[in-house]
Write a protein that holds these residues in place. Structure first.
Motif, PDB file in Angstrom:
ATOM      1  N   LEU A  92       0.839  -1.206   0.000  1.00  0.00           N
ATOM      2  CA  LEU A  92       0.000   0.000   0.000  1.00  0.00           C
ATOM      3  C   LEU A  92       0.872   1.254   0.000  1.00  0.00           C
ATOM      4  N   GLY A  93       1.958   1.254   0.765  1.00  0.00           N
ATOM      5  CA  GLY A  93       2.865   2.392   0.781  1.00  0.00           C
ATOM      6  C   GLY A  93       3.540   2.609  -0.561  1.00  0.00           C
ATOM      7  N   PHE A  94       3.967   1.515  -1.210  1.00  0.00           N
ATOM      8  CA  PHE A  94       4.611   1.631  -2.518  1.00  0.00           C
ATOM      9  C   PHE A  94       3.607   2.057  -3.593  1.00  0.00           C
ATOM     10  N   LEU A  95       2.359   1.625  -3.447  1.00  0.00           N
ATOM     11  CA  LEU A  95       1.326   2.051  -4.384  1.00  0.00           C
ATOM     12  C   LEU A  95       1.131   3.565  -4.289  1.00  0.00           C
ATOM     13  N   MET A  96       1.091   4.093  -3.079  1.00  0.00           N
ATOM     14  CA  MET A  96       0.924   5.529  -2.891  1.00  0.00           C
ATOM     15  C   MET A  96       2.081   6.308  -3.511  1.00  0.00           C
ATOM     16  N   LYS A  97       3.311   5.841  -3.293  1.00  0.00           N
ATOM     17  CA  LYS A  97       4.489   6.545  -3.802  1.00  0.00           C
ATOM     18  C   LYS A  97       4.543   6.565  -5.331  1.00  0.00           C
ATOM     19  N   ASN A  98       3.812   5.642  -5.970  1.00  0.00           N
ATOM     20  CA  ASN A  98       3.810   5.583  -7.429  1.00  0.00           C
ATOM     21  C   ASN A  98       2.473   6.011  -8.030  1.00  0.00           C
ATOM     22  N   SER A  99       1.656   6.693  -7.233  1.00  0.00           N
ATOM     23  CA  SER A  99       0.405   7.250  -7.730  1.00  0.00           C
ATOM     24  C   SER A  99       0.691   8.542  -8.492  1.00  0.00           C
ATOM     25  N   PRO A 100      -0.185   8.919  -9.424  1.00  0.00           N
ATOM     26  CA  PRO A 100       0.093  10.116 -10.232  1.00  0.00           C
ATOM     27  C   PRO A 100       0.042  11.416  -9.441  1.00  0.00           C
ATOM     28  N   ASP A 101      -0.817  11.460  -8.401  1.00  0.00           N
ATOM     29  CA  ASP A 101      -0.939  12.694  -7.619  1.00  0.00           C
ATOM     30  C   ASP A 101      -1.344  12.350  -6.184  1.00  0.00           C
ATOM     31  N   PRO A 215       6.594  13.158  -7.346  1.00  0.00           N
ATOM     32  CA  PRO A 215       7.843  13.014  -8.116  1.00  0.00           C
ATOM     33  C   PRO A 215       8.311  11.561  -8.166  1.00  0.00           C
ATOM     34  N   LEU A 216       8.856  11.200  -9.322  1.00  0.00           N
ATOM     35  CA  LEU A 216       9.443   9.866  -9.545  1.00  0.00           C
ATOM     36  C   LEU A 216       8.417   8.734  -9.509  1.00  0.00           C
ATOM     37  N   ALA A 217       7.127   9.062  -9.597  1.00  0.00           N
ATOM     38  CA  ALA A 217       6.106   8.010  -9.657  1.00  0.00           C
ATOM     39  C   ALA A 217       6.280   7.214 -10.953  1.00  0.00           C
ATOM     40  N   ASP A 218       6.236   5.904 -10.839  1.00  0.00           N
ATOM     41  CA  ASP A 218       6.464   5.015 -11.981  1.00  0.00           C
ATOM     42  C   ASP A 218       5.160   4.276 -12.301  1.00  0.00           C
ATOM     43  N   PRO A 219       4.538   4.560 -13.470  1.00  0.00           N
ATOM     44  CA  PRO A 219       3.262   3.903 -13.814  1.00  0.00           C
ATOM     45  C   PRO A 219       3.356   2.378 -13.845  1.00  0.00           C
ATOM     46  N   ALA A 220       4.486   1.849 -14.269  1.00  0.00           N
ATOM     47  CA  ALA A 220       4.641   0.385 -14.322  1.00  0.00           C
ATOM     48  C   ALA A 220       4.670  -0.201 -12.914  1.00  0.00           C
ATOM     49  N   LEU A 221       5.388   0.471 -12.018  1.00  0.00           N
ATOM     50  CA  LEU A 221       5.406   0.010 -10.627  1.00  0.00           C
ATOM     51  C   LEU A 221       4.029   0.141  -9.990  1.00  0.00           C
ATOM     52  N   ARG A 222       3.323   1.197 -10.368  1.00  0.00           N
ATOM     53  CA  ARG A 222       1.966   1.391  -9.843  1.00  0.00           C
ATOM     54  C   ARG A 222       1.078   0.207 -10.225  1.00  0.00           C
ATOM     55  N   GLN A 223       1.141  -0.221 -11.478  1.00  0.00           N
ATOM     56  CA  GLN A 223       0.329  -1.361 -11.922  1.00  0.00           C
ATOM     57  C   GLN A 223       0.715  -2.623 -11.162  1.00  0.00           C
ATOM     58  N   HIS A 224       2.008  -2.794 -10.927  1.00  0.00           N
ATOM     59  CA  HIS A 224       2.474  -3.966 -10.181  1.00  0.00           C
ATOM     60  C   HIS A 224       1.863  -3.996  -8.778  1.00  0.00           C
ATOM     61  N   PHE A 225       1.915  -2.850  -8.084  1.00  0.00           N
ATOM     62  CA  PHE A 225       1.413  -2.820  -6.716  1.00  0.00           C
ATOM     63  C   PHE A 225      -0.117  -2.812  -6.669  1.00  0.00           C
ATOM     64  N   LEU A 226      -0.760  -2.262  -7.713  1.00  0.00           N
ATOM     65  CA  LEU A 226      -2.218  -2.370  -7.794  1.00  0.00           C
ATOM     66  C   LEU A 226      -2.640  -3.829  -7.864  1.00  0.00           C
ATOM     67  N   GLN A 227      -1.934  -4.598  -8.675  1.00  0.00           N
ATOM     68  CA  GLN A 227      -2.227  -6.025  -8.788  1.00  0.00           C
ATOM     69  C   GLN A 227      -2.003  -6.726  -7.454  1.00  0.00           C
ATOM     70  N   ASN A 228      -0.926  -6.333  -6.784  1.00  0.00           N
ATOM     71  CA  ASN A 228      -0.619  -6.898  -5.475  1.00  0.00           C
ATOM     72  C   ASN A 228      -1.749  -6.623  -4.485  1.00  0.00           C
ATOM     73  N   ILE A 229      -2.224  -5.376  -4.473  1.00  0.00           N
ATOM     74  CA  ILE A 229      -3.318  -4.982  -3.582  1.00  0.00           C
ATOM     75  C   ILE A 229      -4.588  -5.767  -3.913  1.00  0.00           C
ATOM     76  N   GLN A 230      -4.892  -5.900  -5.210  1.00  0.00           N
ATOM     77  CA  GLN A 230      -6.092  -6.639  -5.618  1.00  0.00           C
ATOM     78  C   GLN A 230      -6.034  -8.095  -5.178  1.00  0.00           C
ATOM     79  N   ASP A 231      -4.834  -8.692  -5.249  1.00  0.00           N
ATOM     80  CA  ASP A 231      -4.663 -10.067  -4.777  1.00  0.00           C
ATOM     81  C   ASP A 231      -4.918 -10.151  -3.271  1.00  0.00           C
ATOM     82  N   MET A 232      -4.427  -9.148  -2.541  1.00  0.00           N
ATOM     83  CA  MET A 232      -4.639  -9.124  -1.095  1.00  0.00           C
ATOM     84  C   MET A 232      -6.118  -8.993  -0.761  1.00  0.00           C
ATOM     85  N   ILE A 233      -6.830  -8.159  -1.523  1.00  0.00           N
ATOM     86  CA  ILE A 233      -8.263  -7.970  -1.282  1.00  0.00           C
ATOM     87  C   ILE A 233      -9.018  -9.276  -1.494  1.00  0.00           C
TER      88      ILE A 233
END
Length: 346
Positions: A92-101, A215-233
């Motif tokens: 969840l923390g890594f997802l936030m750091k890679n969010s667009p805003d 700053p430095l948000a990475d869309p690819a990393l965001r997708q990775h952690f989104l998938q991770n979060i969805q698996d956790m849910i």
């Protein structure tokens, strides 16, 4: 490592240990041996080494109460939170750091908070030109709730700085607790105006921060952690009643704390909401009374708010109506209950 699975994923009443990882080191700094103290609570000495370990939220309260006593430090919870970084929130923390805003990051934080903490809840509220990041304990009868809130506010402060930059400061910090005897450590860390005995615990900041790009948000990393979060849910036990209850807590004290307001929050018709509440074995009336009861106990224990002010906050027509309701819950009037709690807490 099999030790990662020593405790189950966060379930109702549980919390991940990662944000409390500083507890053993802090105890050592105060000359207290951590292992014997943790053993008293049935906790292994290495519980804080593995971030996805979990512990009962109620145990955390009792542990922090003991840490305060043994260390002699009345702001122990604040120190724990100060040392927690956003990475303590895991995926969840890594997802936030890679969010667009910032807005996206905070909304996803609030939406998925129960993957991390299931004894409290988090809300993002917009009020005119300011925002409130609200932290609300919903588990009834918590010991050392003020210590937990102090730590949570410090974690929230660190998260906002990681998203907005090291110069970010809130406009105000609100604490639903009595003012500590020594506010110096709070001033030194937060460097912002503070209000104690507040209606809720929250970080207040200018709404313009929501549009800030991370700053430095990475869309690819965001997708990775989104998938991770969805698996956790998918693997997390769903408790719809708790979701409804958390929102009632959020709405408590507002003009929208009614069936229609709850339905609006979930964007469904009141009749549909009634049906869903019935399906999970509850009703709006039951949730409302439960939220009033829990909040009344917190305010009576943690603040010096008058009985009349508490009655008004909880939406009672007058102090007499609140006294009657509280006496029904606790078998004693609120003023007497408050004195009893103060006597037992030392």
């Amino acid at each position: 490592d099999s030790k990662l699975n020593r405790f189950p994923p966060p379930q109702k009443g549980m919390i991940r240990t990662a944000p409390m990882a500083a507890i053993p080191d802090l105890l050592k700094e105060f000359g207290v041996l951590p292992a014997p103290l943790l053993k008293k609570f049935g906790l292994p000495k290495d519980i804080f080494l593995y971030p996805d370990n979990t512990m009962p939220f109620a145990t955390l309260g009792r542990l922090l109460k003991t840490c305060v006593r043994e260390s002699g430090c009345n702001h122990f919870g604040l120190l724990v939170g100060q040392r927690a970084s956003p990475t303590a929130l895991g995926a969840l923390g890594f997802l936030m750091k890679n969010s667009p805003d910032v807005a996206t990051a905070l909304n996803e934080f609030a939406l998925n908070f129960d993957l991390h903490d299931r004894g409290a809840t988090l809300f993002l509220k917009e009020e005119d030109e300011s925002c409130l990041l609200v932290y609300e304990i919903y588990q009834h009868g918590m010991e050392a709730a003020g210590q937990i809130v102090d730590g949570a506010m410090a974690v929230g402060f660190n998260i906002m700085r990681s998203l907005c930059g090291p110069d970010w400061l809130p406009d105000e910090l609100l604490f639903r607790r009595d003012m500590p005897e020594d506010v110096g450590p709070y001033r030194n860390f937060f460097k912002s105006p503070m209000q104690f005995n507040a209606k809720q615990s929250a970080l207040r900041f200018d709404s313009r921060w929501l549009a800030r790009k991370i700053p430095l948000a990475d869309p690819a990393l965001r997708q990775h952690f989104l998938q991770n979060i969805q698996d956790m849910i998918r693997n997390s036990p769903e408790d719809q009643r708790s979701k409804f209850y958390q929102v009632v807590l959020l709405l408590l004290g507002s003009q929208r704390c009614n069936l229609d307001g709850l339905a609006d929050y979930f964007s469904i018709h009141p009749r549909t909401l009634n049906r869903r509440l019935k399906e999970v074995g509850t009703s709006f009336r039951e949730l409302h009374n439960e939220a009033r009861h829990a909040t009344a106990c917190q305010l009576l224990q943690q603040t010096r708010s008058t009985i009349a002010n508490i009655a008004e906050l909880l939406g009672y027509s007058n102090e007499t109506a609140f006294n009657r309701a509280f006496s029904h819950w606790e078998r004693t009037p609120p003023a007497k209950w408050r004195r009893q709690m103060q006597a037992t807490s030392g």
